[in-house]
Design a protein around this motif. Structure first.
Motif, PDB file in Angstrom:
ATOM      1  N   ASP A   1      49.677  50.033  45.548  1.00 27.02           N
ATOM      2  CA  ASP A   1      50.409  50.522  44.369  1.00 27.02           C
ATOM      3  C   ASP A   1      49.493  51.051  43.276  1.00 27.02           C
ATOM      4  OD1 ASP A   1      49.274  48.245  43.313  1.00 27.02           O
ATOM      5  OD2 ASP A   1      51.161  47.305  42.700  1.00 27.02           O
ATOM      6  N   GLY A   2      48.183  51.130  43.567  1.00 29.87           N
ATOM      7  CA  GLY A   2      47.241  51.667  42.593  1.00 29.87           C
ATOM      8  C   GLY A   2      46.609  50.638  41.683  1.00 29.87           C
ATOM      9  N   SER A   3      47.001  49.384  41.813  1.00 31.48           N
ATOM     10  CA  SER A   3      46.374  48.316  41.028  1.00 31.48           C
ATOM     11  C   SER A   3      45.266  47.660  41.840  1.00 31.48           C
ATOM     12  CB  SER A   3      47.407  47.276  40.603  1.00 31.48           C
ATOM     13  OG  SER A   3      47.956  46.615  41.733  1.00 31.48           O
ATOM     14  N   GLU A   4      44.463  46.853  41.176  1.00 29.00           N
ATOM     15  CA  GLU A   4      43.348  46.181  41.834  1.00 29.00           C
ATOM     16  C   GLU A   4      43.221  44.751  41.343  1.00 29.00           C
ATOM     17  OE1 GLU A   4      40.471  50.156  42.259  1.00 29.00           O
ATOM     18  OE2 GLU A   4      39.931  48.550  40.862  1.00 29.00           O
ATOM     19  N   LEU A   5      42.900  43.845  42.245  1.00 31.97           N
ATOM     20  CA  LEU A   5      42.521  42.475  41.904  1.00 31.97           C
ATOM     21  C   LEU A   5      41.010  42.416  41.971  1.00 31.97           C
ATOM     22  CD1 LEU A   5      43.207  39.485  41.307  1.00 31.97           C
ATOM     23  CD2 LEU A   5      43.286  39.135  43.805  1.00 31.97           C
ATOM     24  N   ARG A   6      40.379  42.119  40.839  1.00 31.04           N
ATOM     25  CA  ARG A   6      38.916  42.122  40.778  1.00 31.04           C
ATOM     26  C   ARG A   6      38.390  40.714  40.540  1.00 31.04           C
ATOM     27  NH1 ARG A   6      38.138  47.423  36.788  1.00 31.04           N
ATOM     28  NH2 ARG A   6      39.203  48.933  38.158  1.00 31.04           N
ATOM     29  N   TYR A   7      37.342  40.385  41.279  1.00 33.57           N
ATOM     30  CA  TYR A   7      36.688  39.088  41.123  1.00 33.57           C
ATOM     31  C   TYR A   7      35.350  39.305  40.443  1.00 33.57           C
ATOM     32  CZ  TYR A   7      34.282  34.726  42.104  1.00 33.57           C
ATOM     33  OH  TYR A   7      33.585  33.558  41.961  1.00 33.57           O
ATOM     34  N   LYS A   8      35.179  38.655  39.295  1.00 27.70           N
ATOM     35  CA  LYS A   8      33.926  38.746  38.538  1.00 27.70           C
ATOM     36  C   LYS A   8      33.273  37.366  38.480  1.00 27.70           C
ATOM     37  CE  LYS A   8      36.060  40.263  34.900  1.00 27.70           C
ATOM     38  NZ  LYS A   8      36.329  40.750  33.529  1.00 27.70           N
ATOM     39  N   ASP A   9      31.946  37.362  38.489  1.00 26.21           N
ATOM     40  CA  ASP A   9      31.238  36.079  38.522  1.00 26.21           C
ATOM     41  C   ASP A   9      29.825  36.278  37.994  1.00 26.21           C
ATOM     42  OD1 ASP A   9      30.142  33.609  39.064  1.00 26.21           O
ATOM     43  OD2 ASP A   9      30.993  33.454  41.067  1.00 26.21           O
ATOM     44  N   VAL A  10      29.607  35.916  36.738  1.00 27.65           N
ATOM     45  CA  VAL A  10      28.295  36.100  36.113  1.00 27.65           C
ATOM     46  C   VAL A  10      27.234  35.272  36.823  1.00 27.65           C
ATOM     47  CG1 VAL A  10      26.969  35.771  33.990  1.00 27.65           C
ATOM     48  CG2 VAL A  10      29.307  36.653  33.872  1.00 27.65           C
ATOM     49  N   ARG A  11      27.585  34.038  37.184  1.00 29.77           N
ATOM     50  CA  ARG A  11      26.606  33.148  37.811  1.00 29.77           C
ATOM     51  C   ARG A  11      26.455  33.390  39.305  1.00 29.77           C
ATOM     52  NH1 ARG A  11      25.931  28.563  34.531  1.00 29.77           N
ATOM     53  NH2 ARG A  11      24.301  27.939  35.984  1.00 29.77           N
ATOM     54  N   GLN A  12      27.391  34.084  39.908  1.00 31.21           N
ATOM     55  CA  GLN A  12      27.340  34.462  41.329  1.00 31.21           C
ATOM     56  C   GLN A  12      27.356  33.256  42.278  1.00 31.21           C
ATOM     57  OE1 GLN A  12      24.028  37.140  41.970  1.00 31.21           O
ATOM     58  NE2 GLN A  12      24.626  38.490  40.301  1.00 31.21           N
ATOM     59  N   PHE A  13      28.033  32.176  41.870  1.00 30.40           N
ATOM     60  CA  PHE A  13      28.113  30.983  42.700  1.00 30.40           C
ATOM     61  C   PHE A  13      29.418  30.885  43.481  1.00 30.40           C
ATOM     62  CE2 PHE A  13      25.168  28.554  39.555  1.00 30.40           C
ATOM     63  CZ  PHE A  13      24.056  29.130  40.171  1.00 30.40           C
ATOM     64  N   GLY A  14      30.394  31.742  43.174  1.00 31.91           N
ATOM     65  CA  GLY A  14      31.690  31.669  43.829  1.00 31.91           C
ATOM     66  C   GLY A  14      31.612  31.977  45.312  1.00 31.91           C
ATOM     67  N   THR A  15      32.631  31.546  46.051  1.00 34.84           N
ATOM     68  CA  THR A  15      32.657  31.780  47.499  1.00 34.84           C
ATOM     69  C   THR A  15      34.048  32.223  47.943  1.00 34.84           C
ATOM     70  OG1 THR A  15      33.244  29.465  47.960  1.00 34.84           O
ATOM     71  CG2 THR A  15      30.890  30.031  47.933  1.00 34.84           C
ATOM     72  N   MET A  16      34.084  32.941  49.072  1.00 33.51           N
ATOM     73  CA  MET A  16      35.340  33.343  49.696  1.00 33.51           C
ATOM     74  C   MET A  16      35.243  33.130  51.198  1.00 33.51           C
ATOM     75  SD  MET A  16      36.408  36.877  47.723  1.00 33.51           S
ATOM     76  CE  MET A  16      36.450  36.936  45.919  1.00 33.51           C
TER      77      MET A  16
END
Length: 285
Positions: free
Chosen positions: A102-117
């Motif tokens: 639909d033209g939208s986006e879910l963005r993941y931001k992480d300053v510390r870069q410790f997140g996981t998927m």
């Protein structure tokens, strides 16, 4: 680090913002965020054409439920999600982008870069790391006083690190352990097996009420926490103990103290939360 109330707040926000959206493509800008599968091209390809059916939570983890897969996301220290229009510029530290049809986006931001998927086949995630060994959910109906004491009451470990152990009870971090122990009148260095039946009942009630109050307030914003709409939490204005060392206790007026317990900064009132030792004879505390 976001604890249960903050992650639950994010979940509720994303439930409103992204459920029903279909993935057109996925952009991974920082490969180490992706833990499973270990190939980012496979990771991205798995979600193409998949629709988000719900957003759930297990402990401090978010679970994005798609048609055939589940995406497990851990925010760690400073990870955050936001929904944007595709024509909005990327902000710094944006590492993963889910582009929707639909033209939208879910963005993941992480300053510390410790997140996981992690991506797993639907429902398989509950049988695999990192979710497999997680303990009781403190806001579920199954979190009864008996369920809690069956797991914890005979342990000789100090009560604070025991409550922080995610294999017993999930989602309670440093902030909410301090607040719960204060509400229950229990010193953080008490050994679990020294607590009386009435103290366990008070602690169970305190954990549930503290977490429910925090969720109702949208969590706590100590450093950078915001929900999926960029809104801060407000529970920090209700803290009785956490971060208030040297201030008067709201109950008795004695100065709140801070010490290190099991490597964690710990706030408590020495008068309202006396340190009682278990008698060697097995007598009452």
């Amino acid at each position: 680090m976001p604890e249960l109330p903050e992650v639950e707040t994010v979940r509720r926000t994303l439930q409103q913002l992204v459920v029903g959206k279909t993935v057109e493509r996925v952009t991974v800008r920082l490969p180490r965020i992706v833990q499973h599968p270990d190939d980012i091209e496979i990771f991205a390809a798995l979600l193409v054409g998949e629709t988000i059916r719900s957003v759930e939570r297990r402990g401090k983890f978010l679970r994005f439920i798609f048609d055939h897969y589940t995406l497990v996301s851990h925010l760690r220290m400073e990870g955050r999600y936001g929904v944007y229009r595709s024509d909005e510029p990327l902000e710094p530290h944006t590492h993963v982008v889910f582009h929707f049809t639909d033209g939208s986006e879910l963005r993941y931001k992480d300053v510390r870069q410790f997140g996981t998927m992690h991506i797993f086949a639907k429902d398989q995630d509950l049988q695999e790391a990192p979710l497999r060994k997680l303990g009781l959910e403190p806001l579920d109906e199954a979190f009864t006083l008996k369920a809690m004491t069956d797991r914890l009451a005979k342990r000789t470990t100090k009560i604070k690190p025991l409550l922080l152990n995610q294999e017993y009870i999930v989602g309670i971090g440093n902030i909410y352990v301090d607040e719960s122990l204060f509400r229950a009148g229990i010193h953080p260095e008490r050994e679990a097996n020294s607590l009386s039946a009435s103290e366990w009942a008070k602690l169970h009630e305190a954990i549930v009420s503290t977490l429910r109050d925090a969720v109702a307030a949208g969590g706590s914003s100590i450093k950078s926490f915001v929900n999926g709409q960029g809104e801060i939490g407000m529970f920090q204005h209700q803290f009785n103990m956490y971060g208030r060392q040297g201030e008067p206790c709201p109950t008795c007026g004695q100065h709140i103290e801070k010490k290190v317990v099991a490597g964690r900064g710990t706030h408590y009132c020495p008068k309202c939360q006396p340190l009682k030792r278990k008698r060697s004879s097995g007598g009452k505390t």
